[in-house]
Design an enzyme around this catalytic site. Structure first.
Site, PDB file in Angstrom:
ATOM      1  N   GLN A  41       0.858  -1.186   0.000  1.00 11.36           N
ATOM      2  CA  GLN A  41       0.000   0.000   0.000  1.00 11.36           C
ATOM      3  C   GLN A  41       0.894   1.235   0.000  1.00 11.36           C
ATOM      4  O   GLN A  41       1.743   1.386   0.872  1.00 11.36           O
ATOM      5  CB  GLN A  41      -0.899   0.036   1.233  1.00 11.36           C
ATOM      6  CG  GLN A  41      -1.794   1.271   1.304  1.00 11.36           C
ATOM      7  CD  GLN A  41      -2.473   1.455   2.649  1.00 11.36           C
ATOM      8  OE1 GLN A  41      -2.520   2.557   3.192  1.00 11.36           O
ATOM      9  NE2 GLN A  41      -3.011   0.365   3.211  1.00 11.36           N
ATOM     10  N   ARG A  43       1.310   4.897   0.811  1.00 13.48           N
ATOM     11  CA  ARG A  43       0.683   5.880   1.698  1.00 13.48           C
ATOM     12  C   ARG A  43       1.514   7.147   1.672  1.00 13.48           C
ATOM     13  O   ARG A  43       2.683   7.154   2.054  1.00 13.48           O
ATOM     14  CB  ARG A  43       0.607   5.306   3.115  1.00 13.48           C
ATOM     15  CG  ARG A  43      -0.160   6.161   4.115  1.00 13.48           C
ATOM     16  CD  ARG A  43      -0.323   5.377   5.429  1.00 13.48           C
ATOM     17  NE  ARG A  43      -1.122   6.102   6.394  1.00 13.48           N
ATOM     18  CZ  ARG A  43      -0.624   6.913   7.324  1.00 13.48           C
ATOM     19  NH1 ARG A  43       0.689   7.077   7.410  1.00 13.48           N
ATOM     20  NH2 ARG A  43      -1.412   7.550   8.171  1.00 13.48           N
ATOM     21  N   LYS A  45       0.825  10.881   2.891  1.00 18.57           N
ATOM     22  CA  LYS A  45      -0.073  11.840   3.538  1.00 18.57           C
ATOM     23  C   LYS A  45       0.322  13.295   3.286  1.00 18.57           C
ATOM     24  O   LYS A  45      -0.510  14.199   3.423  1.00 18.57           O
ATOM     25  CB  LYS A  45      -0.096  11.580   5.055  1.00 18.57           C
ATOM     26  CG  LYS A  45      -0.870  10.325   5.444  1.00 18.57           C
ATOM     27  CD  LYS A  45      -2.337  10.433   5.090  1.00 18.57           C
ATOM     28  CE  LYS A  45      -3.148   9.259   5.587  1.00 18.57           C
ATOM     29  NZ  LYS A  45      -4.562   9.347   5.196  1.00 18.57           N
ATOM     30  N   ASP A  74      -6.229   6.095   0.363  1.00 16.13           N
ATOM     31  CA  ASP A  74      -7.138   7.254   0.293  1.00 16.13           C
ATOM     32  C   ASP A  74      -7.458   7.744  -1.118  1.00 16.13           C
ATOM     33  O   ASP A  74      -8.627   7.965  -1.455  1.00 16.13           O
ATOM     34  CB  ASP A  74      -6.588   8.451   1.087  1.00 16.13           C
ATOM     35  CG  ASP A  74      -6.557   8.204   2.575  1.00 16.13           C
ATOM     36  OD1 ASP A  74      -7.120   7.184   3.017  1.00 16.13           O
ATOM     37  OD2 ASP A  74      -5.950   9.011   3.303  1.00 16.13           O
ATOM     38  N   SER A 112     -10.278   0.782   7.022  1.00 14.47           N
ATOM     39  CA  SER A 112      -9.764   0.718   8.390  1.00 14.47           C
ATOM     40  C   SER A 112     -10.915   0.556   9.378  1.00 14.47           C
ATOM     41  O   SER A 112     -11.935   1.244   9.267  1.00 14.47           O
ATOM     42  CB  SER A 112      -8.979   1.988   8.726  1.00 14.47           C
ATOM     43  OG  SER A 112      -7.866   2.128   7.881  1.00 14.47           O
ATOM     44  N   THR A 138       1.856   3.002  17.928  1.00 13.37           N
ATOM     45  CA  THR A 138       2.676   3.255  16.745  1.00 13.37           C
ATOM     46  C   THR A 138       2.978   4.738  16.621  1.00 13.37           C
ATOM     47  O   THR A 138       2.192   5.580  17.057  1.00 13.37           O
ATOM     48  CB  THR A 138       1.963   2.766  15.466  1.00 13.37           C
ATOM     49  OG1 THR A 138       2.727   3.138  14.323  1.00 13.37           O
ATOM     50  CG2 THR A 138       0.567   3.361  15.341  1.00 13.37           C
ATOM     51  N   LYS A 141       1.253   7.089  12.968  1.00 10.93           N
ATOM     52  CA  LYS A 141       0.026   7.885  12.895  1.00 10.93           C
ATOM     53  C   LYS A 141      -0.524   8.046  14.307  1.00 10.93           C
ATOM     54  O   LYS A 141      -0.156   7.313  15.228  1.00 10.93           O
ATOM     55  CB  LYS A 141      -1.007   7.231  11.980  1.00 10.93           C
ATOM     56  CG  LYS A 141      -1.501   5.880  12.442  1.00 10.93           C
ATOM     57  CD  LYS A 141      -2.414   5.220  11.426  1.00 10.93           C
ATOM     58  CE  LYS A 141      -3.670   6.014  11.166  1.00 10.93           C
ATOM     59  NZ  LYS A 141      -4.616   5.323  10.275  1.00 10.93           N
ATOM     60  N   GLY A 172       1.831  -0.836  14.815  1.00 12.82           N
ATOM     61  CA  GLY A 172       2.944  -1.179  15.683  1.00 12.82           C
ATOM     62  C   GLY A 172       3.419  -2.612  15.587  1.00 12.82           C
ATOM     63  O   GLY A 172       4.129  -3.099  16.477  1.00 12.82           O
ATOM     64  N   CYS A 444      -0.954 -20.141  45.404  1.00 12.37           N
ATOM     65  CA  CYS A 444       0.287 -19.704  44.762  1.00 12.37           C
ATOM     66  C   CYS A 444       1.233 -20.876  44.545  1.00 12.37           C
ATOM     67  O   CYS A 444       1.924 -20.957  43.528  1.00 12.37           O
ATOM     68  CB  CYS A 444       0.961 -18.624  45.601  1.00 12.37           C
ATOM     69  SG  CYS A 444      -0.065 -17.155  45.846  1.00 12.37           S
TER      70      CYS A 444
END
Length: 534
Positions: A41, A43, A45, A74, A112, A138, A141, A172, A444
């Site tokens: 992809q 990207r 921006k 987009d 998304s 992350t 963004k 991330g 325990c």
């Protein structure tokens, strides 16, 4: 023209601003694809239209060279201009229906999704795939308030069951948390991710080919482990029939005691300060070696040499150590036993448990009704300190089975009857003595025994050559480890309580340690009261 069949396994999202100094974008892209990227992809921006168009055209040439799809983020106009294979839309971008009307019919459209409603709408609107996230934090963004955590991805995947819509996790994701992401992101119907979207772990690397290869290896191994699960039980039993009958399970669990004594595994225990000594003594009595390290600085080295890890947060003072210990135990494929003592008592405990379970994958979760109820978000039982109140679960069999499916691990629900499930079979164990409830930290100590037997289950698997598959967070039959650990303590408690020198709780504890040391596989097998109940 038909839509292309897309392999979403390793989905690269570009980000030129992340490139290391001196690394050319197109060179990085080609090396990434050579390393195993299956779809890209683009990207951009901050690029203007002309620059975006040029980058997209050059990226398309490389993707066509290797026959992998190119998705445009987009910008539908850019996708149309270059003849891209698809577009990816955000929640505030053009609606899918409008995009469909503008694009060729064979165009892939992804969207998304961060909530169940987003996923439902994506299905309704005809998306081909959804990008679920952010799974982890992350820097590529702003995901403020939008981090799902691994355990919530399965909730969204469940909505996709039967829809045919593919799913890619994003946010991330890198090689150090990829296996946790894949293993934990599964619906209760075993709907797994179709792939993962990665940005910085590839783009920011000076060796993107190696970075992609590393990620690809993990993804392929995980998919192989799902398609062809190992069958360690077949190595333990020579008799025909289902391995999950009660007698076979008891026999397999009992065998693990010999493995403990043979290997003397190191059991790392981050446990509450009240029970450190008696937990260490129980470990030694079984034939293993305890280490009670809590410093975060030690965890990376320590989990390379341990047999298993027990995280018991009865006194939560070492959270950072717990976070790192579980993370490195996962990386080294060591069993992780989580004992969320008193988890329902305070908001801080609930928050901490959620943080731990999102950071690393437990192999076994052990708790009483209140603790299991809190992890399962049940209101049937309430917590009072580290104890539970109320009548417990009306249907404990369903509770442990469904929680095991949800958390992708073994669940142990302790009580007068102990219930254990791997999400498929449910067992009821009815050994034990009332004096266990009259000494501090018996629960325990049970976690200690389970962690010791879990280490043995892994070691036994390696002894018999069942492999060390990177597609699994841990090898070995952990159901047997859980059963063995519970039986060890409960059977020993019965024998200790019957001794003439035991007059009450004060004399019971040292006798219990003695009898843990005296146990043999034959004694466990002969005294075990185990039933398959679901």
């Amino acid at each position: 023209m038909a839509k292309p069949t897309v392999d979403y396994s390793l989905y690269l999202v570009t980000g030129r601003d992340l490139l290391p100094p001196g690394k050319d974008y197109l060179q990085s892209l080609e090396e990434s694809i050579q390393g195993g990227v299956t779809v890209t992809q683009v990207r951009e921006k901050h690029a203007d239209t002309g620059e975006f168009l040029q980058i997209a055209q050059e990226s398309l040439k490389i993707c066509r060279k290797y026959s992998i799809p190119l998705i445009i983020n987009d910008r539908i106009d850019i996708a149309l201009a270059i003849g891209a294979d698809g577009v990816h839309l955000g929640q505030t971008d053009m609606p899918i229906a409008t995009a469909r009307s503008l694009l060729p019919s064979h165009t892939i459209i992804g969207v998304s999704c961060n909530t169940p409603d987003h996923v439902k709408k994506a299905i309704h609107d005809g998306a081909d795939y959804v990008g679920i996230g952010a799974v982890w934090g992350t820097t590529t963004k702003d995901v403020s308030g939008k981090i799902l955590g691994v355990r919530r991805v399965g909730e969204l995947l469940s909505i996709l069951d039967g829809s045919g819509v593919k799913a890619v996790a994003i946010g991330g994701i890198k090689s150090t948390n990829l296996l946790r992401t894949l293993h934990g992101s599964v619906s209760t119907k075993d709907h797994t991710l179709d792939g993962v979207a990665v940005v910085s772990d590839i783009v920011a690397s000076t060796t993107p080919l190696i970075a992609s290869e590393r990620l690809t290896t993990i993804v392929r191994a995980f998919k192989h482990s799902i398609a062809s699960p190992s069958e360690p039980l077949k190595h333990i039993f020579s008799s025909p029939g289902s391995p999950y009958d009660a007698q076979s399970i008891v026999s397999g669990a009992a065998i693990l005691l010999d493995t403990i004594k043979k290997h003397n595994p190191l059991i790392h225990q981050i446990t509450n300060t009240v029970v450190t000594t008696q937990s260490a003594n129980a470990t030694l009595a079984l034939g293993a070696s305890p280490i009670m390290a809590t410093s975060p600085e030690e965890m990376e080295d320590l989990e390379k040499v341990t047999g298993s890890l027990l995280v018991n947060f009865g006194t939560i003072t070492d959270k950072q150590g717990m976070l790192l210990a579980g993370h490195y135990a996962n990386l080294n494929q060591k069993p992780v036993v989580f004992d969320p003592v008193g988890v329902g008592a305070t908001a801080y405990r609930r928050t901490t448990a959620n943080e731990l379970l999102n950071r690393w994958q437990p192999t076994i979760i052990k708790g009483n009704a209140a603790e299991i109820g809190s992890i399962a978000n049940s209101v049937e039982v309430q917590a009072k300190g580290v104890d539970s109140t109320g009548s417990g679960f009306k249907d404990p069999i369903s509770v442990v089975r469904e929680l095991a499916k949800k958390e992708r691990c073994i669940i142990i629900l302790t009580g007068v009857t102990d219930y254990i499930s791997n999400g498929s079979v449910v067992l009821a164990l009815r050994n034990g003595h009332s004096l266990l409830g009259r000494i501090t930290g018996s629960g325990c100590m049970l976690g200690t025994c389970v962690a010791t037997f879990a280490a043995a289950a892994r070691l036994y698997s390696l002894d018999i050559g069942d492999g060390n598959d990177t597609g699994a967070l841990v090898t070995g039959d952990m159901l047997l480890g859980a059963v063995g650990g519970v039986l060890a303590l409960t059977v020993a408690s019965e024998i200790a309580a019957a001794r003439a020198d035991v007059k009450g709780s004060g004399t019971f504890l040292p006798a219990l340690i003695d009898e843990l040391g005296n146990l043999t596989p034959d004694v466990i097998e002969r005294r075990a009261k185990v039933e398959v109940v679901g």
